[in-house]
Design a protein around this motif. Structure first.
Motif, PDB file in Angstrom:
ATOM      1  N   LEU A 178       0.795  -1.220   0.000  1.00 16.60           N
ATOM      2  CA  LEU A 178       0.000   0.000   0.000  1.00 16.60           C
ATOM      3  C   LEU A 178       0.833   1.279   0.000  1.00 16.60           C
ATOM      4  O   LEU A 178       0.407   2.287  -0.560  1.00 16.60           O
ATOM      5  N   LEU A 179       2.011   1.259   0.612  1.00 15.59           N
ATOM      6  CA  LEU A 179       2.755   2.495   0.829  1.00 15.59           C
ATOM      7  C   LEU A 179       3.853   2.748  -0.187  1.00 15.59           C
ATOM      8  O   LEU A 179       4.067   3.889  -0.609  1.00 15.59           O
ATOM      9  N   ARG A 180       4.561   1.702  -0.584  1.00 12.36           N
ATOM     10  CA  ARG A 180       5.718   1.883  -1.449  1.00 12.36           C
ATOM     11  C   ARG A 180       5.400   2.569  -2.775  1.00 12.36           C
ATOM     12  O   ARG A 180       6.181   3.436  -3.224  1.00 12.36           O
ATOM     13  N   PRO A 181       4.282   2.258  -3.450  1.00 18.49           N
ATOM     14  CA  PRO A 181       4.014   2.947  -4.724  1.00 18.49           C
ATOM     15  C   PRO A 181       3.975   4.465  -4.596  1.00 18.49           C
ATOM     16  O   PRO A 181       4.440   5.181  -5.487  1.00 18.49           O
ATOM     17  N   PHE A 182       3.454   4.970  -3.484  1.00 15.59           N
ATOM     18  CA  PHE A 182       3.347   6.412  -3.311  1.00 15.59           C
ATOM     19  C   PHE A 182       4.678   7.031  -2.889  1.00 15.59           C
ATOM     20  O   PHE A 182       4.974   8.180  -3.227  1.00 15.59           O
ATOM     21  N   ILE A 183       5.492   6.254  -2.176  1.00 15.37           N
ATOM     22  CA  ILE A 183       6.839   6.716  -1.835  1.00 15.37           C
ATOM     23  C   ILE A 183       7.658   6.880  -3.102  1.00 15.37           C
ATOM     24  O   ILE A 183       8.391   7.864  -3.271  1.00 15.37           O
ATOM     25  N   LYS A 184       7.509   5.928  -4.032  1.00 14.51           N
ATOM     26  CA  LYS A 184       8.259   6.003  -5.289  1.00 14.51           C
ATOM     27  C   LYS A 184       7.844   7.205  -6.130  1.00 14.51           C
ATOM     28  O   LYS A 184       8.613   7.666  -6.981  1.00 14.51           O
ATOM     29  N   MET A 185       6.626   7.701  -5.918  1.00 15.47           N
ATOM     30  CA  MET A 185       6.181   8.902  -6.632  1.00 15.47           C
ATOM     31  C   MET A 185       6.877  10.158  -6.126  1.00 15.47           C
ATOM     32  O   MET A 185       6.775  11.216  -6.737  1.00 15.47           O
ATOM     33  N   GLY A 186       7.534  10.056  -4.970  1.00 14.54           N
ATOM     34  CA  GLY A 186       8.189  11.224  -4.381  1.00 14.54           C
ATOM     35  C   GLY A 186       7.369  11.924  -3.325  1.00 14.54           C
ATOM     36  O   GLY A 186       7.775  12.967  -2.796  1.00 14.54           O
ATOM     37  N   ALA A 187       6.205  11.365  -2.997  1.00 12.13           N
ATOM     38  CA  ALA A 187       5.359  11.983  -1.972  1.00 12.13           C
ATOM     39  C   ALA A 187       5.871  11.660  -0.572  1.00 12.13           C
ATOM     40  O   ALA A 187       6.507  10.626  -0.350  1.00 12.13           O
ATOM     41  N   ALA A 188       5.582  12.555   0.355  1.00 13.69           N
ATOM     42  CA  ALA A 188       5.804  12.239   1.764  1.00 13.69           C
ATOM     43  C   ALA A 188       4.619  11.398   2.217  1.00 13.69           C
ATOM     44  O   ALA A 188       3.493  11.884   2.287  1.00 13.69           O
ATOM     45  N   VAL A 189       4.851  10.120   2.471  1.00 16.71           N
ATOM     46  CA  VAL A 189       3.800   9.224   2.928  1.00 16.71           C
ATOM     47  C   VAL A 189       3.813   9.220   4.448  1.00 16.71           C
ATOM     48  O   VAL A 189       4.858   8.975   5.060  1.00 16.71           O
ATOM     49  N   VAL A 190       2.661   9.514   5.045  1.00 16.10           N
ATOM     50  CA  VAL A 190       2.567   9.611   6.500  1.00 16.10           C
ATOM     51  C   VAL A 190       1.455   8.692   6.995  1.00 16.10           C
ATOM     52  O   VAL A 190       0.309   8.817   6.567  1.00 16.10           O
ATOM     53  N   THR A 191       1.805   7.772   7.866  1.00 17.19           N
ATOM     54  CA  THR A 191       0.812   6.894   8.475  1.00 17.19           C
ATOM     55  C   THR A 191       0.442   7.430   9.853  1.00 17.19           C
ATOM     56  O   THR A 191       1.295   7.928  10.590  1.00 17.19           O
ATOM     57  N   LEU A 192      -0.843   7.346  10.182  1.00 17.63           N
ATOM     58  CA  LEU A 192      -1.321   7.711  11.511  1.00 17.63           C
ATOM     59  C   LEU A 192      -1.634   6.433  12.261  1.00 17.63           C
ATOM     60  O   LEU A 192      -2.367   5.570  11.764  1.00 17.63           O
ATOM     61  N   ASP A 193      -1.065   6.314  13.457  1.00 13.84           N
ATOM     62  CA  ASP A 193      -1.140   5.051  14.174  1.00 13.84           C
ATOM     63  C   ASP A 193      -1.413   5.295  15.647  1.00 13.84           C
ATOM     64  O   ASP A 193      -1.245   6.406  16.161  1.00 13.84           O
TER      65      ASP A 193
END
Length: 393
Positions: A178-193
């Motif tokens: 779920l997360l890696r594709p958006f990281i590869k786009m260059g976005a800052a991916v932030v999960t709330l936990d």
């Protein structure tokens, strides 16, 4: 009829040519890109603290963890507004709330409805996607070129995908799917936990396996509630750094013990149901010894004002005992205040009967306000004027 995805296999990257497979990393890295003097470490450019320091690293996996209603979502919505106001796109995957709750909060914080329609992309997953659905979603996200991608509710998301929260292998798989594709786009991916309920056993970890922390490539914040958030209230949470892999943010924080650095204070001041003012204030060091000294000085000045007021009210000069009887507090404190007023010429001592020492104001027209105010309040705002941004505990 769609079939459930096999989450033990990676989702294919979008735009991948079958004849040109993706690089796996099992090749010698060309070190000239690091050694030629042009390399720059990653910088936190997404979102910002009130003083302009960035919050999250683009192209990295970042995280915010904290107790329920501790301010995690407020922090991310504040970062989202910063990015939207910069003209950037934000994708918000919400596994806990709904569109009404999230968008209403953005509007309360002052976001423009037109800007939200154009640059805020909200997703409320109801079921795990199959591989085709996931590929189409990744393509949709890529078309917006977001700078910030938020995954609100990691526990709920993993449960939806049939993954075990405490299994480090499943945690790693969740990141890949779920997360890696958006990281590869260059976005800052932030999960709330979430964090474990027992603060004594919490440490730096969010709820679940240790890989949640170890697998982060950016920054992880722990949000600690100080004052509750709510309509008509001023809520505040302490934001601490649990991990900073690129090491570019922690230098803008203050040491806080337990390997956690104090990055700032999140403050949301609600003026009703339609407006709230939000800030992420930088930390301000407050030395406990200095604070106690300032408080003692303030009390001493108040004691002197009380003595001046008593002498002004009296119809005759007063002995030391008579001053003590008229002024509240400890007698020793009253005597100390009276002696200081004599030394500074505010009070004059006159001889009385039986060698008594009588005290009278040097200027009988003076007032309690004639005493110089405490030095701790000179030259700037008081702690109350500075508000919750001062980071008092």
């Amino acid at each position: 009829m769609t079939t459930a995805p096999n989450w033990t296999e990676d989702v294919k990257d979008q735009g991948q040519d079958d004849e040109a497979p993706e690089r796996t990393g099992w090749e010698f890295f060309d070190l000239r890109t690091v050694l030629d003097g042009t390399y720059q470490p990653p910088q936190p450019t997404v979102g910002q603290r009130d003083d302009g320091i960035g919050l999250f690293y683009p192209g990295k996996l970042n995280s915010v963890a904290g107790e329920s209603e501790g301010g995690k979502t407020w922090l991310l919505l504040l970062a989202a507004i910063v990015e939207i106001n910069r003209g950037n796109h934000v994708v918000y995957m919400d596994f806990e709330d709904d569109a009404g709750g999230v968008v209403t909060r953005l509007l309360v914080l002052g976001a423009s409805p037109i800007d939200l329609l154009e640059r805020f992309h909200y997703v409320r997953p109801e079921a795990a996607p199959d591989l085709t659905d996931m590929q189409l979603f990744v393509e949709s996200v890529a078309s917006t070129q977001p700078t910030l991608v938020v995954v609100d509710g990691v526990t709920e998301a993993m449960s939806m995908f049939g993954l075990e929260l405490k299994d480090n292998t499943d945690i790693a798989a969740f990141g890949r799917r779920l997360l890696r594709p958006f990281i590869k786009m260059g976005a800052a991916v932030v999960t709330l936990d979430h964090v474990v309920k027992n603060g004594d056993n919490r440490g730096r970890y969010s709820l679940g396996g240790v890989h949640k922390l170890n697998g982060l490539s950016g920054v992880m914040y722990i949000v600690e509630p100080v004052k509750p958030f709510g309509i008509g209230l001023t809520g505040r949470s302490r934001v601490r750094i649990a991990k900073d892999r690129p090491a570019q943010i922690r230098r803008h924080a203050l040491p806080g013990g337990e390997a956690l650095h104090w990055f700032g204070d999140l403050v949301v001041k609600s003026m009703g149901e339609e407006f709230a003012e939000a800030h992420l204030y930088p930390p301000i060091q407050r030395d406990d010894t200095d604070r106690k000294t300032r408080e003692d000085e303030a009390r001493f000045e108040e004691q002197k004002r009380a003595v001046v007021a008593a002498l002004k009210k009296a119809r005759k000069p007063l002995t030391g005992r008579e001053v003590e009887d008229r002024v509240g507090g400890r007698n020793a404190d009253v005597r100390k205040a009276l002696a200081d007023l004599v030394d500074t010429g505010v009070v004059t001592v006159q001889p009385g009967e039986r060698n008594a020492k009588l005290h009278v104001l040097s200027n009988r027209s003076g007032s309690a306000d004639s005493v110089r105010p405490s030095s701790s309040r000179e030259g700037g705002e008081s702690e109350s004027d500075q508000g919750v941004s001062a980071g008092q505990t």
